[in-house]
Write a protein that holds these residues in place. Structure first.
Motif, PDB file in Angstrom:
ATOM      1  N   ALA A  87       0.845  -1.208   0.000  1.00 51.92           N
ATOM      2  CA  ALA A  87       0.000   0.000   0.000  1.00 51.92           C
ATOM      3  C   ALA A  87       0.871   1.245   0.000  1.00 51.92           C
ATOM      4  N   PHE A  88       0.269   2.344  -0.449  1.00 57.76           N
ATOM      5  CA  PHE A  88       0.892   3.662  -0.322  1.00 57.76           C
ATOM      6  C   PHE A  88       0.224   4.367   0.855  1.00 57.76           C
ATOM      7  N   LEU A  89       1.056   5.027   1.668  1.00 59.02           N
ATOM      8  CA  LEU A  89       0.516   5.777   2.809  1.00 59.02           C
ATOM      9  C   LEU A  89       0.693   7.265   2.530  1.00 59.02           C
ATOM     10  N   TYR A  90      -0.316   8.052   2.905  1.00 58.41           N
ATOM     11  CA  TYR A  90      -0.262   9.498   2.662  1.00 58.41           C
ATOM     12  C   TYR A  90      -0.472  10.249   3.969  1.00 58.41           C
ATOM     13  N   ALA A  91       0.373  11.253   4.211  1.00 52.24           N
ATOM     14  CA  ALA A  91       0.223  12.083   5.420  1.00 52.24           C
ATOM     15  C   ALA A  91       0.886  13.434   5.202  1.00 52.24           C
ATOM     16  N   SER A  92       0.561  14.372   6.082  1.00 53.17           N
ATOM     17  CA  SER A  92       1.181  15.692   5.971  1.00 53.17           C
ATOM     18  C   SER A  92       2.317  15.836   6.968  1.00 53.17           C
ATOM     19  N   ASP A  93       2.634  14.745   7.656  1.00 51.70           N
ATOM     20  CA  ASP A  93       3.666  14.784   8.687  1.00 51.70           C
ATOM     21  C   ASP A  93       4.348  13.411   8.650  1.00 51.70           C
ATOM     22  N   GLU A  94       5.669  13.432   8.454  1.00 52.35           N
ATOM     23  CA  GLU A  94       6.395  12.164   8.268  1.00 52.35           C
ATOM     24  C   GLU A  94       6.332  11.247   9.479  1.00 52.35           C
TER      25      GLU A  94
END
Ligand code: URA
Length: 433
Positions: free
Chosen positions: A394-401
């Motif tokens: 899966a690909f994970l998406y976030a605005s904070d690593e």
């Protein structure tokens, strides 16, 4: 009467009276009973349960905590739908436009994310400009004029549920049959639709972990609905794996649009067609098989997609993001979740995937927390798929690593990779009416 007496009575496993339940619901709604006592009460209910009488009284007390919406100004059989909550459950965004495209009015009030599950209101708000806080008049006018509106609960529609729902979300008291039935049915009855289709989810990503529990919840809600004079049908659907491939608000809008474009994942399409068919059926559009064909046709002919665009424009949203979903909010960081061994995906724990998406920012950890519309998970592999060591799951998406690292820890224990492909499981596990 004191709140403490009720907490102790329920803690000790005793049956509450109608008056006691009304006292709790009214007291909490008015702010006279504080959160800490309401939390203790909910936990006592969670452990000791409520019987059918208590559940009916709770539903009635919640229903009477606010206004009812009179939909009689809208001609036709108004049909509502509600899901008990799941991971990747974006069915409303697909099903409501399908049904409305046949002239069946859909007046839908939806919720926000709850626990590890997402909410339709949060998903819709990832469309820039989209307003879910419609006034009662605007909501009814939209349904009368374009046949569809999906909005958040107005302030005075079951205010008891608004408060209790938010409190349950952060106190570990969601997964109780009586609390769920009263929460859902008080809202469905307050909103005056003529017929209701319930999607009762079961499996690792649902509040009801077994089919037997889901059937009990479905039976209870169908009886409450029919008892109140609304034609009510429940489907039991699989939530042992996430529905579709995308989890997270903008990501789910994208997948819903793809589905309405005829390019969605099969599992999502199957559940949406069945829900839409049942909504058309209870609206009197014909036998269930015919209604299935109608639902599929609304996708093929893009009439449902056009209805969604119409709704988005009406509610202030930017239709360009529906026409081109790459314009939806995008996260700053993207990371891959890779397979640690080769084999076949035997199991994916949908609840853990839901928790991971909350950690990425797609849901709330506290009542006050804002969500990140772009955060979430895009699954490349699902149950039964073949996978090689090092391949992307899966690909994970976030605005904070940092959030990505936290989520990856949860995801690691959410998958079982075995040597053989597991047998295929149906998505639709039952129907109760
Ligand atoms: N959906 C609701 O509206 N309420 C619940 O309690 C669970 C799911």
């Amino acid at each position: 009467m004191f709140a403490l007496d009720l907490i102790i009575k329920k803690r000790n496993g005793q049956k509450l009276t109608k008056g006691e339940i009304e006292y709790f619901v009214n007291g909490y709604t008015k702010g006279e009973i504080p959160d800490y006592q309401a939390s203790a009460f909910l936990m006592a209910v969670y452990f000791n349960g409520m019987d059918t009488d208590e559940t009916l009284w709770l539903t009635e007390a919640m229903l009477n905590s606010g206004d009812r919406v009179d939909l009689s100004a809208i001609p036709g059989v108004k049909v509502d739908k509600h899901s008990t909550g799941g991971v990747g459950d974006k069915t409303t965004l697909v099903v409501a436009p399908i049904v409305a495209s046949y002239g069946v009015p859909v007046a839908k009030m939806s919720g926000r994310g709850l626990g590890h599950t997402g909410g339709t209101v949060d998903k819709l708000e990832s469309i820039p400009g989209f307003r879910t806080n419609l006034s009662r008049e605007e909501f009814i006018r939209n349904v009368r004029e374009i046949g569809i509106a999906v909005a958040g609960q107005t302030e005075n529609l079951v205010p008891a549920d608004k408060k209790l729902y938010a409190l349950r979300d952060v106190t570990g008291t969601v997964e109780n049959i009586s609390l769920i039935a009263a929460s859902i049915m008080s809202k469905k009855l307050a909103l005056g639709s003529d017929a209701i289709v319930l999607d009762v989810k079961t499996g690792s990503g649902a509040f009801m972990k077994t089919v037997a529990e889901a059937e009990r919840l479905a039976r209870l809600m169908v009886d409450i609905g029919n008892g109140a004079g609304r034609r009510t049908v429940a489907l039991i659907t699989d939530m042992d794996r996430p529905l579709g491939n995308n989890i997270g608000n903008a990501l789910e809008v994208k997948e819903a649009v793809e589905t309405l474009n005829g390019k969605g994942p099969e599992d999502l399409k199957e559940v949406c067609i069945e829900l839409a068919a049942n909504m058309l059926f209870v609206a009197g559009k014909g036998e269930i098989e015919l209604c299935r064909n109608l639902a599929a046709e609304a996708i093929e002919k893009r009439t449902a997609l056009n209805k969604l665009i119409e709704m988005v424009i009406r509610q202030g949203g930017d239709p360009k993001v529906i026409e081109d979903t790459s314009k939806l909010p995008r996260a700053e960081f993207r990371a891959e979740w890779k397979a640690e061994k080769s084999g076949f995906v035997e199991k994916m724990n949908a609840e853990r995937l839901g928790i991971a998406s909350v950690l990425l920012g797609a849901g709330r950890k506290t009542k006050e927390e804002a969500i990140d519309p772009a955060a979430g998970i895009e699954l490349v592999k699902k149950t039964r798929d073949k996978v090689e060591k090092g391949e992307t799951i899966a690909f994970l998406y976030a605005s904070d690593e940092n959030r990505i690292h936290e989520a990856l820890q949860v995801l690691k224990s959410s998958i079982v990779i075995g040597p053989e492909p597991v047998p295929e499981k149906p998505m639709i596990l039952g129907r109760i009416q």
